[in-house]
Design a protein around this motif. Structure first.
Motif, PDB file in Angstrom:
ATOM      1  N   ILE A 235       1.010  -1.206   0.085  1.00  0.00           N
ATOM      2  CA  ILE A 235      -0.023   0.010   0.085  1.00  0.00           C
ATOM      3  C   ILE A 235       0.939   1.086   0.132  1.00  0.00           C
ATOM      4  CG2 ILE A 235      -1.783   1.239   1.474  1.00  0.00           C
ATOM      5  CD1 ILE A 235      -2.767  -1.430   2.480  1.00  0.00           C
ATOM      6  N   GLU A 236       1.762   1.314   0.774  1.00  0.00           N
ATOM      7  CA  GLU A 236       2.595   2.332   1.019  1.00  0.00           C
ATOM      8  C   GLU A 236       3.304   2.738  -0.790  1.00  0.00           C
ATOM      9  OE1 GLU A 236       4.324   2.128   5.386  1.00  0.00           O
ATOM     10  OE2 GLU A 236       5.511   1.017   3.904  1.00  0.00           O
ATOM     11  N   ALA A 237       3.676   1.708  -1.464  1.00  0.00           N
ATOM     12  CA  ALA A 237       4.304   1.710  -2.519  1.00  0.00           C
ATOM     13  C   ALA A 237       3.310   2.387  -3.589  1.00  0.00           C
ATOM     14  CB  ALA A 237       4.865   0.096  -3.185  1.00  0.00           C
ATOM     15  N   VAL A 238       2.001   1.826  -3.437  1.00  0.00           N
ATOM     16  CA  VAL A 238       0.988   2.530  -4.558  1.00  0.00           C
ATOM     17  C   VAL A 238       0.725   4.036  -4.079  1.00  0.00           C
ATOM     18  CG1 VAL A 238      -1.307   2.108  -4.755  1.00  0.00           C
ATOM     19  CG2 VAL A 238      -0.107   0.130  -4.577  1.00  0.00           C
ATOM     20  N   LEU A 239       0.692   4.371  -2.831  1.00  0.00           N
ATOM     21  CA  LEU A 239       0.508   5.679  -2.568  1.00  0.00           C
ATOM     22  C   LEU A 239       1.830   6.672  -3.120  1.00  0.00           C
ATOM     23  CD1 LEU A 239      -0.726   5.153   0.920  1.00  0.00           C
ATOM     24  CD2 LEU A 239      -2.164   6.162  -0.960  1.00  0.00           C
ATOM     25  N   ALA A 240       2.959   6.009  -2.962  1.00  0.00           N
ATOM     26  CA  ALA A 240       4.266   6.803  -3.293  1.00  0.00           C
ATOM     27  C   ALA A 240       4.312   6.859  -4.782  1.00  0.00           C
ATOM     28  CB  ALA A 240       5.494   5.970  -2.771  1.00  0.00           C
ATOM     29  N   ALA A 241       3.741   5.979  -5.463  1.00  0.00           N
ATOM     30  CA  ALA A 241       3.652   6.222  -6.947  1.00  0.00           C
ATOM     31  C   ALA A 241       2.616   7.006  -7.631  1.00  0.00           C
ATOM     32  CB  ALA A 241       3.244   4.799  -7.485  1.00  0.00           C
ATOM     33  N   GLY A 242       1.806   7.787  -6.589  1.00  0.00           N
ATOM     34  CA  GLY A 242       0.960   8.790  -6.991  1.00  0.00           C
ATOM     35  C   GLY A 242      -0.680   8.418  -7.263  1.00  0.00           C
ATOM     36  N   HIS A 243      -0.739   7.098  -6.900  1.00  0.00           N
ATOM     37  CA  HIS A 243      -2.025   6.509  -6.856  1.00  0.00           C
ATOM     38  C   HIS A 243      -3.026   7.015  -5.874  1.00  0.00           C
ATOM     39  CE1 HIS A 243      -1.064   4.159 -10.399  1.00  0.00           C
ATOM     40  NE2 HIS A 243      -0.032   3.326  -9.800  1.00  0.00           N
ATOM     41  N   GLU A 244      -4.279   6.895  -6.070  1.00  0.00           N
ATOM     42  CA  GLU A 244      -5.193   7.471  -5.075  1.00  0.00           C
ATOM     43  C   GLU A 244      -5.559   6.223  -4.454  1.00  0.00           C
ATOM     44  OE1 GLU A 244      -9.171  10.090  -4.302  1.00  0.00           O
ATOM     45  OE2 GLU A 244      -8.269   9.972  -6.306  1.00  0.00           O
ATOM     46  N   ILE A 245      -5.807   5.984  -3.125  1.00  0.00           N
ATOM     47  CA  ILE A 245      -6.466   4.827  -2.399  1.00  0.00           C
ATOM     48  C   ILE A 245      -7.614   5.599  -1.556  1.00  0.00           C
ATOM     49  CG2 ILE A 245      -6.110   2.992  -0.771  1.00  0.00           C
ATOM     50  CD1 ILE A 245      -3.463   2.704  -1.758  1.00  0.00           C
ATOM     51  N   PRO A 246      -8.965   5.316  -1.980  1.00  0.00           N
ATOM     52  CA  PRO A 246     -10.204   5.723  -1.253  1.00  0.00           C
ATOM     53  C   PRO A 246     -10.470   4.723  -0.171  1.00  0.00           C
ATOM     54  CG  PRO A 246     -10.885   4.680  -3.344  1.00  0.00           C
ATOM     55  CD  PRO A 246      -9.268   4.740  -3.233  1.00  0.00           C
TER      56      PRO A 246
END
Length: 318
Positions: free
Chosen positions: A16-27
């Protein structure tokens, strides 16, 4: 992209941290509650805490198949869902909600070692490598088409913790790279060869019990697959449970009866191993470090003050 994340323990959090760091939005994040299972207390960096720290709505579930979960995923209006170390089955009516499907990330080279504790099982089975697979989820557990797969070789110096560190480092990058492919419109994924599939259950205390009829190489692999902080491989010396902390295979054969406490060698003590040890062609297991039930860690030569007698799989009352 908008990404709903299902994750648990360190694997889930790092993903999850990597997905956020890549600029994706996690709602939305969905995670499990903390468990009393000893294997689920290891490497347990909290996904729920991450959600709270990032002010992301979070649901905590054992099984995520209820109306509230489905409604929350639909309301999140996600492009894709990412699943990392989710411990229970997700039904199609959940993983098919996002318009681009669901990506699962699993620490094995699928189709082999689907299920639980893949690194431990692979090391015990003397596999030459382990790795991580990012695949599209379908109705069968860990069986969807492969998006990306990355591997790392296993050496005789590796323990399960070394393999954990190397494969964990793959989770974030492989997830981000797979999301880029999905966002680009790719759908030409590689189907898994189901003829090569294997599925493994959770490890329990029973799986760590040493059977001295196993070849020494297999026992060596079991010991290094269960180093701290995992529950150690164990046997019994008389009535006393004895955890084997460190061991290796001897260079020469030792014949006799499996489990016999044979001879001091180097900095350890040789134990006869293998069902056909009587033929004198099997190498032994050289135990170097043990741990007693009261938590004392001792060199094998300090613990075994005399040779002779046997180590057994179950306690033996004098």
């Amino acid at each position: 992209m908008r990404v709903v994340a299902f994750g648990y323990m360190t694997w889930g959090r790092r993903t999850i941290e990597a997905v956020l760091a890549a600029g994706h939005e996690i709602p939305l994040i969905v995670t499990h509650a903390d468990s009393d299972n000893p294997y689920e207390k290891i490497f347990n960096e909290s996904v729920a805490e991450l959600a709270r720290d990032r002010e992301i709505p979070v649901l905590v579930r054992n099984r995520a198949d209820d109306d509230e979960v489905r409604a929350a995923i639909r309301d999140a209006d996600a492009d894709v869902m990412v699943v990392s170390n989710w411990r229970t089955w997700l039904p199609p009516e959940v993983f098919s909600i996002p318009r681009l499907g669901t990506l699962n990330v699993h620490d094995a080279l699928l189709p082999a070692y689907a299920g639980f504790a893949p690194l431990n099982w692979a090391l015990i089975n003397d596999e030459p490598e382990v790795g991580v697979t990012a695949h599209m989820m379908n109705a069968e557990f860990d069986a969807g088409d492969v998006v990306l797969q990355r591997s790392t070789a296993i050496t005789d110096e590796d323990t399960v913790v070394d393999l954990f560190d190397r494969t964990l480092a793959m989770f974030g990058p492989i997830t981000v790279d797979a999301l880029e492919l999905i966002a680009a419109g790719r759908t030409d994924w590689t189907p898994q060869d189901r003829r090569a599939a294997s599925y493994f259950h959770r490890r329990t205390d029973e799986e760590n019990r040493i059977d001295w009829t196993w070849p020494a190489r297999d026992l060596f692999n079991l010991v290094r697959a269960q180093v701290d902080p995992y529950p150690n491989a164990y046997c019994y010396h008389g009535p006393e449970r004895l955890r084997i902390v460190r061991a290796r295979v001897t260079e020469t054969p030792f014949g006799g009866t499996p489990g016999r406490i044979f001879i001091r060698q180097g900095n350890g003590v040789v134990i006869v191993a293998g069902a056909d040890a009587r033929k004198g062609r099997n190498k032994g297991l050289l135990i170097e470090t043990v741990r007693t039930d009261d938590g004392r860690e001792l060199g094998a030569q300090e613990y075994f003050t005399r040779m002779g007698g046997y180590l057994t799989s179950h306690p033996v009352t004098p």
